[in-house]
Design a protein around this motif. Structure first.
Motif, PDB file in Angstrom:
ATOM      1  N   ALA A 289      -2.870  -8.951  -1.607  1.00  0.00           N
ATOM      2  CA  ALA A 289      -4.125  -8.259  -1.933  1.00  0.00           C
ATOM      3  C   ALA A 289      -4.017  -6.760  -1.633  1.00  0.00           C
ATOM      4  O   ALA A 289      -4.497  -5.914  -2.413  1.00  0.00           O
ATOM      5  CB  ALA A 289      -5.269  -8.881  -1.140  1.00  0.00           C
ATOM      6  N   ALA A 290      -3.397  -6.423  -0.517  1.00  0.00           N
ATOM      7  CA  ALA A 290      -3.223  -5.013  -0.157  1.00  0.00           C
ATOM      8  C   ALA A 290      -2.351  -4.289  -1.173  1.00  0.00           C
ATOM      9  O   ALA A 290      -2.605  -3.118  -1.504  1.00  0.00           O
ATOM     10  CB  ALA A 290      -2.618  -4.907   1.242  1.00  0.00           C
ATOM     11  N   LYS A 291      -1.342  -4.968  -1.687  1.00  0.00           N
ATOM     12  CA  LYS A 291      -0.472  -4.357  -2.691  1.00  0.00           C
ATOM     13  C   LYS A 291      -1.238  -4.081  -3.984  1.00  0.00           C
ATOM     14  O   LYS A 291      -1.075  -3.022  -4.612  1.00  0.00           O
ATOM     15  CB  LYS A 291       0.722  -5.264  -2.963  1.00  0.00           C
ATOM     16  CG  LYS A 291       1.763  -4.678  -3.910  1.00  0.00           C
ATOM     17  CD  LYS A 291       2.946  -5.601  -4.057  1.00  0.00           C
ATOM     18  CE  LYS A 291       3.949  -5.045  -5.053  1.00  0.00           C
ATOM     19  NZ  LYS A 291       4.580  -3.805  -4.569  1.00  0.00           N
ATOM     20  N   MET A 292      -2.087  -5.019  -4.389  1.00  0.00           N
ATOM     21  CA  MET A 292      -2.894  -4.814  -5.593  1.00  0.00           C
ATOM     22  C   MET A 292      -3.860  -3.640  -5.406  1.00  0.00           C
ATOM     23  O   MET A 292      -4.066  -2.838  -6.323  1.00  0.00           O
ATOM     24  CB  MET A 292      -3.674  -6.087  -5.921  1.00  0.00           C
ATOM     25  CG  MET A 292      -2.803  -7.259  -6.351  1.00  0.00           C
ATOM     26  SD  MET A 292      -3.764  -8.764  -6.653  1.00  0.00           S
ATOM     27  CE  MET A 292      -4.856  -8.206  -7.968  1.00  0.00           C
ATOM     28  N   ILE A 293      -4.431  -3.527  -4.201  1.00  0.00           N
ATOM     29  CA  ILE A 293      -5.342  -2.412  -3.921  1.00  0.00           C
ATOM     30  C   ILE A 293      -4.602  -1.080  -3.993  1.00  0.00           C
ATOM     31  O   ILE A 293      -5.097  -0.105  -4.570  1.00  0.00           O
ATOM     32  CB  ILE A 293      -6.009  -2.610  -2.546  1.00  0.00           C
ATOM     33  CG1 ILE A 293      -6.953  -3.816  -2.581  1.00  0.00           C
ATOM     34  CG2 ILE A 293      -6.760  -1.347  -2.125  1.00  0.00           C
ATOM     35  CD1 ILE A 293      -7.533  -4.175  -1.227  1.00  0.00           C
ATOM     36  N   LEU A 294      -3.404  -1.031  -3.412  1.00  0.00           N
ATOM     37  CA  LEU A 294      -2.610   0.199  -3.454  1.00  0.00           C
ATOM     38  C   LEU A 294      -2.285   0.593  -4.892  1.00  0.00           C
ATOM     39  O   LEU A 294      -2.352   1.774  -5.260  1.00  0.00           O
ATOM     40  CB  LEU A 294      -1.320   0.032  -2.644  1.00  0.00           C
ATOM     41  CG  LEU A 294      -1.403   0.242  -1.133  1.00  0.00           C
ATOM     42  CD1 LEU A 294      -0.021   0.073  -0.513  1.00  0.00           C
ATOM     43  CD2 LEU A 294      -1.967   1.614  -0.790  1.00  0.00           C
TER      44      LEU A 294
ATOM     45  N   GLU B 185      -0.213  -5.612  10.453  1.00  0.00           N
ATOM     46  CA  GLU B 185       0.230  -6.165  11.728  1.00  0.00           C
ATOM     47  C   GLU B 185      -0.061  -7.658  11.769  1.00  0.00           C
ATOM     48  O   GLU B 185      -1.168  -8.100  11.459  1.00  0.00           O
ATOM     49  CB  GLU B 185      -0.467  -5.464  12.887  1.00  0.00           C
ATOM     50  CG  GLU B 185       0.054  -5.893  14.262  1.00  0.00           C
ATOM     51  CD  GLU B 185      -0.569  -5.096  15.375  1.00  0.00           C
ATOM     52  OE1 GLU B 185      -0.073  -5.183  16.522  1.00  0.00           O
ATOM     53  OE2 GLU B 185      -1.552  -4.381  15.116  1.00  0.00           O
ATOM     54  N   GLY B 186       0.963  -8.441  12.153  1.00  0.00           N
ATOM     55  CA  GLY B 186       0.771  -9.881  12.267  1.00  0.00           C
ATOM     56  C   GLY B 186       1.959 -10.664  11.753  1.00  0.00           C
ATOM     57  O   GLY B 186       3.042 -10.114  11.496  1.00  0.00           O
TER      58      GLY B 186
ATOM     59  N   PRO C 108      -3.939   1.107   6.439  1.00  0.00           N
ATOM     60  CA  PRO C 108      -5.042   0.352   5.844  1.00  0.00           C
ATOM     61  C   PRO C 108      -6.196   0.172   6.838  1.00  0.00           C
ATOM     62  O   PRO C 108      -5.994   0.124   8.050  1.00  0.00           O
ATOM     63  CB  PRO C 108      -4.397  -0.998   5.512  1.00  0.00           C
ATOM     64  CG  PRO C 108      -3.348  -1.152   6.579  1.00  0.00           C
ATOM     65  CD  PRO C 108      -2.851   0.236   6.897  1.00  0.00           C
ATOM     66  N   ASP C 109      -7.408   0.065   6.300  1.00  0.00           N
ATOM     67  CA  ASP C 109      -8.539  -0.252   7.155  1.00  0.00           C
ATOM     68  C   ASP C 109      -8.704  -1.768   7.236  1.00  0.00           C
ATOM     69  O   ASP C 109      -7.856  -2.530   6.752  1.00  0.00           O
ATOM     70  CB  ASP C 109      -9.808   0.421   6.651  1.00  0.00           C
ATOM     71  CG  ASP C 109     -10.157   0.010   5.223  1.00  0.00           C
ATOM     72  OD1 ASP C 109      -9.644  -1.022   4.749  1.00  0.00           O
ATOM     73  OD2 ASP C 109     -10.953   0.722   4.578  1.00  0.00           O
ATOM     74  N   LYS C 110      -9.783  -2.235   7.817  1.00  0.00           N
ATOM     75  CA  LYS C 110      -9.970  -3.676   8.002  1.00  0.00           C
ATOM     76  C   LYS C 110     -10.136  -4.410   6.675  1.00  0.00           C
ATOM     77  O   LYS C 110      -9.834  -5.598   6.573  1.00  0.00           O
ATOM     78  CB  LYS C 110     -11.189  -3.924   8.891  1.00  0.00           C
ATOM     79  CG  LYS C 110     -11.000  -3.440  10.321  1.00  0.00           C
ATOM     80  CD  LYS C 110     -12.221  -3.751  11.169  1.00  0.00           C
ATOM     81  CE  LYS C 110     -12.013  -3.276  12.607  1.00  0.00           C
ATOM     82  NZ  LYS C 110     -13.203  -3.566  13.457  1.00  0.00           N
ATOM     83  N   ALA C 111     -10.603  -3.700   5.657  1.00  0.00           N
ATOM     84  CA  ALA C 111     -10.772  -4.297   4.331  1.00  0.00           C
ATOM     85  C   ALA C 111      -9.534  -4.130   3.462  1.00  0.00           C
ATOM     86  O   ALA C 111      -9.583  -4.423   2.267  1.00  0.00           O
ATOM     87  CB  ALA C 111     -11.986  -3.690   3.638  1.00  0.00           C
ATOM     88  N   LEU C 112      -8.431  -3.629   4.063  1.00  0.00           N
ATOM     89  CA  LEU C 112      -7.141  -3.434   3.395  1.00  0.00           C
ATOM     90  C   LEU C 112      -7.141  -2.253   2.434  1.00  0.00           C
ATOM     91  O   LEU C 112      -6.182  -2.076   1.670  1.00  0.00           O
ATOM     92  CB  LEU C 112      -6.706  -4.708   2.643  1.00  0.00           C
ATOM     93  CG  LEU C 112      -6.593  -5.985   3.491  1.00  0.00           C
ATOM     94  CD1 LEU C 112      -6.143  -7.148   2.625  1.00  0.00           C
ATOM     95  CD2 LEU C 112      -5.637  -5.783   4.656  1.00  0.00           C
ATOM     96  N   PHE C 113      -8.185  -1.421   2.453  1.00  0.00           N
ATOM     97  CA  PHE C 113      -8.202  -0.213   1.644  1.00  0.00           C
ATOM     98  C   PHE C 113      -7.516   0.930   2.405  1.00  0.00           C
ATOM     99  O   PHE C 113      -7.543   0.961   3.641  1.00  0.00           O
ATOM    100  CB  PHE C 113      -9.640   0.187   1.292  1.00  0.00           C
ATOM    101  CG  PHE C 113     -10.291  -0.711   0.284  1.00  0.00           C
ATOM    102  CD1 PHE C 113     -10.219  -0.404  -1.058  1.00  0.00           C
ATOM    103  CD2 PHE C 113     -10.955  -1.866   0.673  1.00  0.00           C
ATOM    104  CE1 PHE C 113     -10.826  -1.225  -2.007  1.00  0.00           C
ATOM    105  CE2 PHE C 113     -11.557  -2.686  -0.251  1.00  0.00           C
ATOM    106  CZ  PHE C 113     -11.482  -2.376  -1.605  1.00  0.00           C
TER     107      PHE C 113
END
Length: 427
Positions: free
Chosen positions: A80-85, A68-69, A36-41
């Motif tokens: 949010a990252a899961k929804m984007i994926l 990471e974290g 992912p990039d910084k915007a989670l895309f």
């Protein structure tokens, strides 16, 4: 209706819980590791498009990413990252499942994904990742990348590394060029299978399949080409076969691995309990029988000698293949780009480089010369990936070898099988 679907899925999973898939029915079930990039895309969404073209909606596709974290602190970002994926998968027509893992260490998170992704028999057998294009700017990036590769190998999974993935075609494109398979290490036919599956997709349907197999000067190249063409005819696969003859030193970095592959494949055939006449009709046997009958094992340097050899040798100008004694032609396939430029292009009498590095990089240069000459205009080049280094000090050299091997090629799919893939005309 949802309850009925869940019940049916649960029943089906339990039914296949104890069943093992036959080796000859092997097909790639993908786990795609997305960065992912910084915007989670997704940093390289074209990997999803390529997966859709390869899978054609069949089998299972898992898409995982790692944040990471701390999990508690980044729980909202994880959702949010899961929804984007999911949105990207729907947009690219990929049928499968997504998962986002939060871990204090990215490598550990990716390792967990490799181990635990999927459910029951609905698990992956192949991992696809992107090539770290900026690894030369980050000294630690090659180490992290190879740590993931080591985890994949430890899990006994196949591997696909997409280089130049941002330039891969969209699903709406219609290509008319060639799909070139460079079959350097004969691994049972996985490269051929991937090329064939790509041709079933409309994007690649009108591309011509070309197979380049490597032979030594003393091999029966004419018979090798004739046997492979006959085998492909029985499989109803249309392909142009070209046998590229190289001297020993040009492919010496692969001889050790090819010998191991032959032994592993023989054991696999025994486990499958194939009849003698059936095993002879496998693609791997065709290639092995065409090679000369000399004992490869006797020509190999002991592993300890290869790793411990440090004797320097002066090199002036370009090292020719005929200048390398036959007893010194076995080596691993990694070297250093700085040494390459200094040792093979410029005259430096005062410098005494390691002769192993000269021979290793000579292999990459010679192979790339042929690949760039014959496949420069190909829509995609599918090539074997050599064994991974066992010590961290060789990480940069290994990455450099792959860079030199694929230099000048726009789209490259580097493939390493798990040893469980066998293509045969027998069902």
């Amino acid at each position: 209706m949802r309850g009925l679907a869940v019940s049916a899925a649960n029943y089906a999973l339990l039914r296949i819980r104890g069943e093992g898939k036959h080796t000859k029915n092997w097909r790639p079930q993908l786990l795609i590791l997305m960065k992912p990039d910084k915007a989670l895309f997704p940093s390289h969404p074209q990997m999803l498009s390529f997966a859709a073209q390869l899978k054609a909606g069949k089998g299972i596709t898992l898409v995982n990413t790692v944040l990471e974290g701390d999990y508690i602190e980044r729980a909202v970002e994880g959702r949010a990252a899961k929804m984007i994926l999911n949105d990207f998968m729907d947009g690219y027509g990929v049928r499968g499942f997504t998962q986002v893992v939060t871990s204090p260490d990215v490598i550990q998170g990716l390792t967990h994904c490799i181990q635990t992704a999927g459910l029951g028999k609905l698990r992956h057998n192949t991992v696809m990742i992107g090539w770290p294009s900026h690894w030369t700017d980050d000294p630690d990036q090659s180490a992290r990348f190879l740590s993931v590769l080591q985890a994949i190998a430890t899990a006994n999974l196949s591997l696909m590394v997409a280089k130049g993935v941002d330039g891969f075609p969209e699903s709406t494109d219609r290509l008319t060029g060639t799909i070139d398979v460079w079959w350097i290490v004969h691994d049972g036919g996985m490269l051929l299978l991937l090329a064939f599956l790509l041709q079933q997709n409309p994007t690649w349907k009108h591309c011509t399949l070309r197979i380049f197999t490597i032979a030594q000067l003393e091999d029966n190249s004419v018979q090798l080409k004739r046997d492979i063409e006959k085998y492909l005819y029985h499989l109803r696969i249309k392909a142009n076969v070209t046998v590229v003859e190289l001297v020993d030193s040009d492919i010496s970095a692969y001889i050790y691995e090819r010998t191991l592959q032959m032994e592993e494949r023989s054991k696999l055939i025994q486990n499958m309990r194939l009849k003698k006449h059936a095993s002879k009709n496998q693609l791997q046997d065709i290639v092995d029988n065409a090679h000369s009958q000399r004992d490869f094992i006797e020509t190999l340097e002991p592993l300890e000698d290869v790793l411990e050899e440090t004797e320097p040798v002066p090199v002036i100008g370009v090292l020719s293949a005929v200048d390398v004694p036959s007893s010194e032609r076995i080596q691993y396939t990694y070297s250093n780009i700085t040494q390459l430029r200094r040792e093979t292009y410029y005259k430096q009498p005062q410098r005494k480089p390691d002769k192993k590095n000269v021979r290793k990089m000579h292999t990459a240069i010679e192979l790339n010369k042929h690949i760039a000459s014959l496949s420069k205009e190909a829509e995609i080049v599918i090539v074997n990936m050599p064994s991974f280094p066992t010590t961290p000090c060789n990480n940069e050299n290994y990455m450099t070898f792959l860079e030199v091997l694929t230099e000048g090629i726009e789209r490259v799919l580097m493939v390493r099988g798990s040893g469980q893939e066998v293509i045969t005309i027998y069902s």
